[in-house]
Write a protein that holds these residues in place. Structure first.
Motif, PDB file in Angstrom:
ATOM      1  N   UNK A   1      12.977   5.984   0.470  1.00 13.11           N
ATOM      2  CA  UNK A   1      11.828   5.091   0.617  1.00 13.11           C
ATOM      3  C   UNK A   1      11.522   4.370  -0.694  1.00 13.11           C
ATOM      4  N   UNK A   2      11.603   5.080  -1.817  1.00 21.08           N
ATOM      5  CA  UNK A   2      11.365   4.452  -3.114  1.00 21.08           C
ATOM      6  C   UNK A   2      12.407   3.371  -3.388  1.00 21.08           C
ATOM      7  N   UNK A   3      13.627   3.615  -3.003  1.00 20.80           N
ATOM      8  CA  UNK A   3      14.677   2.617  -3.159  1.00 20.80           C
ATOM      9  C   UNK A   3      14.382   1.379  -2.315  1.00 20.80           C
ATOM     10  N   UNK A   4      13.912   1.591  -1.100  1.00 21.61           N
ATOM     11  CA  UNK A   4      13.559   0.464  -0.239  1.00 21.61           C
ATOM     12  C   UNK A   4      12.372  -0.300  -0.824  1.00 21.61           C
ATOM     13  N   UNK A   5      11.439   0.393  -1.450  1.00 18.49           N
ATOM     14  CA  UNK A   5      10.299  -0.276  -2.072  1.00 18.49           C
ATOM     15  C   UNK A   5      10.754  -1.151  -3.236  1.00 18.49           C
ATOM     16  N   UNK A   6      11.713  -0.677  -4.009  1.00 17.09           N
ATOM     17  CA  UNK A   6      12.187  -1.460  -5.145  1.00 17.09           C
ATOM     18  C   UNK A   6      12.960  -2.704  -4.712  1.00 17.09           C
ATOM     19  N   UNK A   7      13.580  -2.647  -3.544  1.00 16.50           N
ATOM     20  CA  UNK A   7      14.412  -3.749  -3.085  1.00 16.50           C
ATOM     21  C   UNK A   7      13.657  -4.766  -2.214  1.00 16.50           C
ATOM     22  N   UNK A   8      12.388  -4.575  -1.988  1.00 18.22           N
ATOM     23  CA  UNK A   8      11.658  -5.482  -1.101  1.00 18.22           C
ATOM     24  C   UNK A   8      11.218  -6.725  -1.854  1.00 18.22           C
ATOM     25  N   UNK A   9      10.909  -7.743  -1.098  1.00 19.26           N
ATOM     26  CA  UNK A   9      10.334  -8.955  -1.664  1.00 19.26           C
ATOM     27  C   UNK A   9      11.345  -9.901  -2.269  1.00 19.26           C
TER      28      UNK A   9
ATOM     29  N   UNK B   1       0.834  -1.219   0.000  1.00 24.79           N
ATOM     30  CA  UNK B   1       0.000   0.000   0.000  1.00 24.79           C
ATOM     31  C   UNK B   1       0.865   1.265   0.000  1.00 24.79           C
ATOM     32  N   UNK B   2       1.882   1.296   0.847  1.00 25.65           N
ATOM     33  CA  UNK B   2       2.720   2.497   0.952  1.00 25.65           C
ATOM     34  C   UNK B   2       3.631   2.686  -0.248  1.00 25.65           C
ATOM     35  N   UNK B   3       3.904   1.637  -0.999  1.00 22.40           N
ATOM     36  CA  UNK B   3       4.816   1.738  -2.142  1.00 22.40           C
ATOM     37  C   UNK B   3       4.111   2.144  -3.436  1.00 22.40           C
ATOM     38  N   UNK B   4       2.828   2.435  -3.378  1.00 27.07           N
ATOM     39  CA  UNK B   4       2.139   2.938  -4.568  1.00 27.07           C
ATOM     40  C   UNK B   4       2.627   4.343  -4.874  1.00 27.07           C
ATOM     41  N   UNK B   5       2.617   4.694  -6.153  1.00 27.25           N
ATOM     42  CA  UNK B   5       3.172   5.989  -6.568  1.00 27.25           C
ATOM     43  C   UNK B   5       2.418   7.172  -5.954  1.00 27.25           C
ATOM     44  N   UNK B   6       1.108   7.016  -5.706  1.00 33.20           N
ATOM     45  CA  UNK B   6       0.344   8.111  -5.086  1.00 33.20           C
ATOM     46  C   UNK B   6       0.848   8.371  -3.666  1.00 33.20           C
TER      47      UNK B   6
ATOM     48  N   UNK C   1      11.620 -10.854  -5.326  1.00 35.67           N
ATOM     49  CA  UNK C   1      11.980 -10.587  -6.720  1.00 35.67           C
ATOM     50  C   UNK C   1      13.286  -9.825  -6.889  1.00 35.67           C
ATOM     51  N   UNK C   2      13.805  -9.226  -5.830  1.00 34.59           N
ATOM     52  CA  UNK C   2      15.030  -8.424  -5.942  1.00 34.59           C
ATOM     53  C   UNK C   2      16.248  -9.316  -5.806  1.00 34.59           C
ATOM     54  N   UNK C   3      17.134  -9.245  -6.785  1.00 34.94           N
ATOM     55  CA  UNK C   3      18.397  -9.970  -6.723  1.00 34.94           C
ATOM     56  C   UNK C   3      19.521  -8.974  -6.988  1.00 34.94           C
ATOM     57  N   UNK C   4      20.368  -8.730  -6.008  1.00 37.60           N
ATOM     58  CA  UNK C   4      21.453  -7.780  -6.235  1.00 37.60           C
ATOM     59  C   UNK C   4      22.453  -8.325  -7.253  1.00 37.60           C
ATOM     60  N   UNK C   5      23.128  -7.428  -7.905  1.00 39.22           N
ATOM     61  CA  UNK C   5      24.152  -7.822  -8.870  1.00 39.22           C
ATOM     62  C   UNK C   5      25.298  -8.504  -8.163  1.00 39.22           C
ATOM     63  N   UNK C   6      25.948  -9.456  -8.821  1.00 38.90           N
ATOM     64  CA  UNK C   6      27.089 -10.108  -8.177  1.00 38.90           C
ATOM     65  C   UNK C   6      28.247  -9.135  -8.017  1.00 38.90           C
TER      66      UNK C   6
END
Length: 75
Positions: A56-64, A37-42, A66-71
């Protein structure tokens, strides 16, 4: 010559008092929790502080899962 020293001491004291009184506002709002809910663009647009919004936007992109950091690369 001796009358200048007390004047310099008073001036230095006033400058220290002036600069210490001009500290930035430390009562910032805490960042909301990172969830769907909080990570919606609105909701991201409602965060006024630019640095906090980007963090905060960076933290939203890295959650869950699906995020795999580069080696890490060794150069």
């Amino acid at each position: 010559m001796t009358t200048k020293r007390p004047a310099l001491l008073v001036l230095a004291t006033l400058l220290v008092a002036l600069f210490s009184a001009c500290s930035p506002d430390t009562s910032r709002k805490e960042m909301p929790t990172v969830n769907d809910e909080n990570c919606k663009s609105e909701n991201l647009a409602q965060i006024e502080n630019k640095e906090a919004r980007e963090q905060f936007a960076s933290a939203c992109l890295r959650r869950g899962p699906g995020f795999k950091p580069s080696p890490k690369k060794e150069w």
